[in-house]
Design a protein around this motif. Structure first.
Motif, mmCIF file in Angstrom:
data_model
loop_
_atom_site.group_PDB
_atom_site.id
_atom_site.type_symbol
_atom_site.label_atom_id
_atom_site.label_comp_id
_atom_site.label_asym_id
_atom_site.label_seq_id
_atom_site.Cartn_x
_atom_site.Cartn_y
_atom_site.Cartn_z
ATOM 1 N N ASP A 180 0.826 -1.231 0.000
ATOM 2 C CA ASP A 180 0.000 0.000 0.000
ATOM 3 C C ASP A 180 0.851 1.270 0.000
ATOM 4 O O ASP A 180 0.364 2.346 -0.324
ATOM 5 C CB ASP A 180 -0.905 0.026 1.248
ATOM 6 N N VAL A 181 2.129 1.131 0.369
ATOM 7 C CA VAL A 181 3.019 2.318 0.430
ATOM 8 C C VAL A 181 3.520 2.678 -0.967
ATOM 9 O O VAL A 181 3.836 3.825 -1.259
ATOM 10 C CB VAL A 181 4.232 2.024 1.355
ATOM 11 N N LYS A 182 3.494 1.701 -1.888
ATOM 12 C CA LYS A 182 4.107 1.883 -3.217
ATOM 13 C C LYS A 182 3.652 3.169 -3.900
ATOM 14 O O LYS A 182 2.446 3.440 -3.997
ATOM 15 C CB LYS A 182 3.744 0.699 -4.112
ATOM 16 N N GLY A 183 4.638 3.985 -4.305
ATOM 17 C CA GLY A 183 4.347 5.156 -5.128
ATOM 18 C C GLY A 183 3.802 6.365 -4.379
ATOM 19 O O GLY A 183 3.620 7.423 -4.968
ATOM 20 N N LEU A 184 3.536 6.230 -3.077
ATOM 21 C CA LEU A 184 3.005 7.402 -2.348
ATOM 22 C C LEU A 184 4.061 8.496 -2.274
ATOM 23 O O LEU A 184 5.212 8.223 -1.948
ATOM 24 C CB LEU A 184 2.571 6.999 -0.931
ATOM 25 N N GLY A 202 9.247 1.611 -0.840
ATOM 26 C CA GLY A 202 8.505 1.709 -2.101
ATOM 27 C C GLY A 202 7.825 3.050 -2.311
ATOM 28 O O GLY A 202 7.130 3.263 -3.315
ATOM 29 N N ALA A 203 8.018 3.980 -1.388
ATOM 30 C CA ALA A 203 7.363 5.299 -1.538
ATOM 31 C C ALA A 203 8.209 6.197 -2.439
ATOM 32 O O ALA A 203 9.320 5.842 -2.855
ATOM 33 C CB ALA A 203 7.210 5.948 -0.151
ATOM 34 N N ASN A 204 7.663 7.395 -2.691
ATOM 35 C CA ASN A 204 8.382 8.389 -3.505
ATOM 36 C C ASN A 204 8.563 9.626 -2.615
ATOM 37 O O ASN A 204 7.742 10.544 -2.634
ATOM 38 C CB ASN A 204 7.502 8.692 -4.737
ATOM 39 N N PRO A 205 9.586 9.609 -1.726
ATOM 40 C CA PRO A 205 9.695 10.640 -0.676
ATOM 41 C C PRO A 205 10.284 11.949 -1.186
ATOM 42 O O PRO A 205 11.019 11.973 -2.158
ATOM 43 C CB PRO A 205 10.627 9.989 0.342
#
Ligand code: KDG
Length: 348
Positions: A180-184, A202-205
């Motif tokens: 669910d974190v992917k791409g956030l 996997g996020a986009n920080p």
């Protein structure tokens, strides 16, 4: 007539210059505007405190407790507290302390990493497991050693306060798994360890000063952020965020910092009063922060969609960030990281 005017003007200019020369003490508007006032009215020195959170936050309550304690003990010190980043954001406030243009700031340790890399230990994800261990590590020899580490950055570290366990909010979807974190697009503090950790998940920080965060959430330039429950609630993030999860991925201390240049201008009695008040107010802050964190979570459950992350899912989060811990162990210093992890194990 014209000569008379010229004479009057010349006298006026000379008088103004004399007044300006006499008025060049630390009480002048420019130094007080910058945040440091030196000796104020009646010979009292005013200590200005800058914090980023607003006046509803437990940190502000503790800063006011600090003011109360100092002014009760000292007849020549006065404290003024400036909240919501009115004077500066965390990094700029730290720089102002280094230049002696601000007396005190009490930021998260994370922005301090840009000045003292060793403070990165506190950003290593999933290390400190609870507040009891945090207290033992910070109030023990390791915490004392870290406070001394700011010394050659023209700073004096006086006490440990508490920001607390950081939790993820976002406006896109409930987060129950790493998937669910992917791409956030997640805002992080200006700290490369946080950036790398969220990339590993996997996020986009993106790094951003705390003072810009609410507007960025409101405008949708980022999807989410991570902060302790009191900050999430009291900064009104439920107005601009739908989902909150109990990631508890990092415990962030607040560190009470004093400008070394100004510290050395204080008498030893004044230094004792300030140090004692900083430590006492820190104890008050931790207790209050924990109480408000519990209350804040209950309120957030009413205002947002709260998702409880299952225990087995935490294992995947921890697995994913292990390479980040290995990478930064070298950058921070292996001995510091090992000592930090040993102190945590001993405190458990
Ligand atoms: O001055 C308050 C900030 O240091 C603190 O709220 C920082 O947790 C923080 C953040 O997310 O920037």
């Amino acid at each position: 007539m014209k000569n008379l005017k010229v004479t009057f003007l010349s006298i006026l200019i000379v008088c103004t210059m004399i007044l300006a020369a006499c008025g060049g003490n630390s009480n002048s508007a420019s130094s007080s505007e910058k945040g440091s006032s030196g000796s104020g009215e009646g010979g009292k020195r005013t200590l200005r405190v800058s914090i980023g959170v607003n006046d509803k936050h437990p940190e502000y309550e503790a800063a006011m407790k600090f003011k109360e304690l100092v002014e009760a003990e000292s007849d020549d010190l006065k404290v003024e507290v400036y909240h919501s980043g009115q004077i500066a954001d965390d990094r700029s406030a730290i720089e102002m302390l280094q230049f002696g243009s601000l007396d005190i700031t009490i930021p998260s340790t994370s922005p301090l990493v840009n000045f003292v890399p060793e403070f990165g230990v506190f950003d290593l994800p999933f290390t400190i497991p609870n507040e009891e261990v945090a207290d033992k590590v910070l109030d023990g020899p390791f915490g004392d050693k870290m406070l001394e580490m700011v010394d050659d950055q023209k700073l004096v570290g006086l006490a440990w306060w508490e920001n607390g366990f950081r939790n993820l909010t976002n406006d896109v979807r409930p987060v129950a798994t790493m998937e669910d974190v992917k791409g956030l697009k997640i805002r992080t503090m200006e700290n490369e360890i946080h950036l790398d950790a969220w990339k590993a998940l996997g996020a986009n920080p993106t790094p951003m000063a705390f003072t810009e965060l609410f507007t960025a959430l409101q405008q949708g330039t980022i999807d989410g952020q991570e902060n302790p429950y009191p900050t999430i609630l009291l900064s009104k993030y439920p107005e601009v965020q739908k989902y909150v999860s109990n990631t508890s991925h990092v415990y962030t201390p607040f560190i009470f910092l004093f400008s070394k240049q100004i510290w050395e201008e204080l008498s030893s009695d004044q230094q004792k009063i300030v140090k004692k008040a900083a430590v006492e107010a820190g104890k008050f802050n931790r207790e209050r922060n924990r109480q408000v964190a519990e209350e804040s979570l209950e309120k957030l459950k009413e205002e947002m969609t709260f998702t409880e992350i299952k225990e087995e899912e935490f294992g995947k989060f921890q697995e994913a960030v292990k390479p980040v811990i290995d990478k930064y162990k070298d950058k921070i210093g292996p001995e510091i990281v090992d000592q930090f992890l040993d102190e945590i194990e001993k405190a458990k």
